[in-house]
Design a protein around this motif. Sequence first.
Motif, short mmCIF file in Angstrom:
data_model
loop_
_atom_site.label_atom_id
_atom_site.label_comp_id
_atom_site.label_asym_id
_atom_site.label_seq_id
_atom_site.Cartn_x
_atom_site.Cartn_y
_atom_site.Cartn_z
N GLY A 41 3.04 -34.46 -1.18
CA GLY A 41 3.39 -35.52 -2.12
C GLY A 41 3.25 -35.16 -3.58
N PHE A 42 3.21 -33.87 -3.90
CA PHE A 42 3.17 -33.44 -5.29
C PHE A 42 4.60 -33.34 -5.83
CE2 PHE A 42 -0.74 -31.20 -3.67
CZ PHE A 42 -1.65 -32.01 -4.33
N ASP A 43 4.73 -33.43 -7.15
CA ASP A 43 6.07 -33.32 -7.74
C ASP A 43 6.52 -31.87 -7.90
OD1 ASP A 43 4.65 -32.42 -9.96
OD2 ASP A 43 5.05 -34.21 -11.16
N GLY A 44 5.62 -30.91 -7.74
CA GLY A 44 5.98 -29.50 -7.82
C GLY A 44 6.17 -28.99 -9.23
N MET A 45 5.75 -29.75 -10.22
CA MET A 45 5.97 -29.37 -11.62
C MET A 45 4.80 -28.60 -12.24
SD MET A 45 8.96 -30.42 -11.79
CE MET A 45 9.35 -30.09 -13.48
N GLU A 46 3.72 -28.41 -11.52
CA GLU A 46 2.54 -27.71 -12.05
C GLU A 46 2.58 -26.24 -11.63
OE1 GLU A 46 0.55 -29.21 -14.11
OE2 GLU A 46 1.43 -31.18 -13.78
N MET A 47 1.83 -25.43 -12.36
CA MET A 47 1.71 -24.00 -12.02
C MET A 47 0.99 -23.86 -10.68
SD MET A 47 3.10 -22.21 -14.38
CE MET A 47 2.41 -20.62 -14.02
N ALA A 48 1.33 -22.79 -9.98
CA ALA A 48 0.71 -22.54 -8.68
C ALA A 48 0.74 -21.04 -8.40
CB ALA A 48 1.46 -23.30 -7.59
N SER A 49 -0.14 -20.63 -7.51
CA SER A 49 -0.17 -19.24 -7.05
C SER A 49 -0.65 -19.18 -5.61
CB SER A 49 -1.13 -18.40 -7.90
OG SER A 49 -0.57 -18.08 -9.15
N PHE A 50 -0.17 -18.19 -4.91
CA PHE A 50 -0.71 -17.82 -3.61
C PHE A 50 -1.60 -16.61 -3.83
CE2 PHE A 50 3.20 -19.93 -2.21
CZ PHE A 50 2.75 -20.68 -1.14
N TYR A 51 -2.60 -16.47 -2.97
CA TYR A 51 -3.46 -15.29 -2.98
C TYR A 51 -3.56 -14.78 -1.54
CZ TYR A 51 -4.72 -17.05 -7.55
OH TYR A 51 -4.66 -17.51 -8.84
N VAL A 52 -3.29 -13.51 -1.36
CA VAL A 52 -3.47 -12.90 -0.05
C VAL A 52 -4.95 -13.02 0.28
CG1 VAL A 52 -3.28 -10.78 1.28
CG2 VAL A 52 -1.53 -11.35 -0.44
N SER A 53 -5.27 -13.31 1.53
CA SER A 53 -6.66 -13.53 1.93
C SER A 53 -6.99 -12.74 3.19
CB SER A 53 -6.89 -15.03 2.16
OG SER A 53 -8.21 -15.26 2.57
N ASP A 54 -8.27 -12.47 3.36
CA ASP A 54 -8.73 -11.80 4.57
C ASP A 54 -9.29 -12.84 5.55
OD1 ASP A 54 -11.25 -12.48 3.61
OD2 ASP A 54 -11.77 -10.44 3.01
N GLU A 55 -9.89 -12.37 6.61
CA GLU A 55 -10.42 -13.27 7.65
C GLU A 55 -11.55 -14.17 7.16
OE1 GLU A 55 -9.18 -13.74 10.85
OE2 GLU A 55 -7.55 -12.51 10.05
N GLN A 56 -12.24 -13.79 6.08
CA GLN A 56 -13.33 -14.60 5.53
C GLN A 56 -12.85 -15.46 4.36
OE1 GLN A 56 -13.95 -11.10 6.15
NE2 GLN A 56 -14.63 -11.86 8.14
N TRP A 57 -11.53 -15.55 4.17
CA TRP A 57 -10.92 -16.34 3.10
C TRP A 57 -11.30 -15.83 1.72
CZ3 TRP A 57 -6.91 -19.06 4.49
CH2 TRP A 57 -6.85 -19.59 5.79
N ASN A 58 -11.49 -14.52 1.57
CA ASN A 58 -11.72 -13.94 0.26
C ASN A 58 -10.38 -13.80 -0.46
OD1 ASN A 58 -14.58 -13.48 0.44
ND2 ASN A 58 -14.10 -11.89 1.94
N GLN A 59 -10.36 -14.15 -1.71
CA GLN A 59 -9.14 -14.15 -2.51
C GLN A 59 -8.75 -12.73 -2.88
OE1 GLN A 59 -9.01 -17.13 -5.62
NE2 GLN A 59 -8.19 -15.60 -7.02
N GLY A 60 -7.50 -12.37 -2.58
CA GLY A 60 -6.99 -11.04 -2.89
C GLY A 60 -5.86 -11.09 -3.90
N GLU A 61 -4.84 -10.29 -3.66
CA GLU A 61 -3.70 -10.15 -4.58
C GLU A 61 -3.01 -11.48 -4.84
OE1 GLU A 61 0.62 -7.88 -4.81
OE2 GLU A 61 -0.43 -7.98 -2.90
N GLU A 62 -2.65 -11.69 -6.10
CA GLU A 62 -1.97 -12.93 -6.50
C GLU A 62 -0.46 -12.79 -6.36
OE1 GLU A 62 -1.67 -16.03 -10.27
OE2 GLU A 62 -2.44 -14.01 -10.61
N ILE A 63 0.17 -13.87 -5.91
CA ILE A 63 1.62 -14.01 -5.93
C ILE A 63 1.89 -15.26 -6.75
CG2 ILE A 63 3.72 -14.28 -4.55
CD1 ILE A 63 2.00 -13.05 -2.20
N ALA A 64 2.38 -15.07 -7.96
CA ALA A 64 2.43 -16.13 -8.96
C ALA A 64 3.80 -16.79 -9.03
CB ALA A 64 2.06 -15.57 -10.33
#
Length: 172
Positions: A41-64
Amino acid sequence: MIYRFRIILDNDTEDDVFRDIEIRENNTMEDLHNVITQSFGFDGMEMASFYVSDEQWNQGEEIAMMDMSEGGNTVRMMNETVINTVVHEASTRLIYVYDFMNMWTFYVELGEIVEEAEGTDYPNLMFVHGQIPDEAPEKTFEAEQEEDLFNEFEDDLDIDDYSDLDFDENWN
């Protein structure tokens, strides 16, 4: 092939909030971003990024969403990155952050890869559970505590016993 994802809101309440979606493996990460924002239900107008993660949900490489890097640093872009180049059987987890002012944070996990179903439009919102709160859950950022922290002053040397310092007697 079709990727089935579960997207879970990171919140500290007892109420689970998640969406199950299907999307083609050759869609872009921007397509995945769009279906996530729409399904919550977001309008999609804000900045966002994905981060590759491992099995422990540690934040890795950004996809912006947008390239905000400086100098020679390059960042992968959502609109140029195909889903199956990031997510596959060996790498099934992503962290998705929407609206950096409010830090809506989601855990994105590949559940299964299936054949495309005839007559189904993709992306497809399969299942909705829970309502997104009016405000983003508050985030606390804390450093992990290590049991055996390094202390530069604990070296087990007796400073009063010069014979253990291993100097050559005629070092001058």
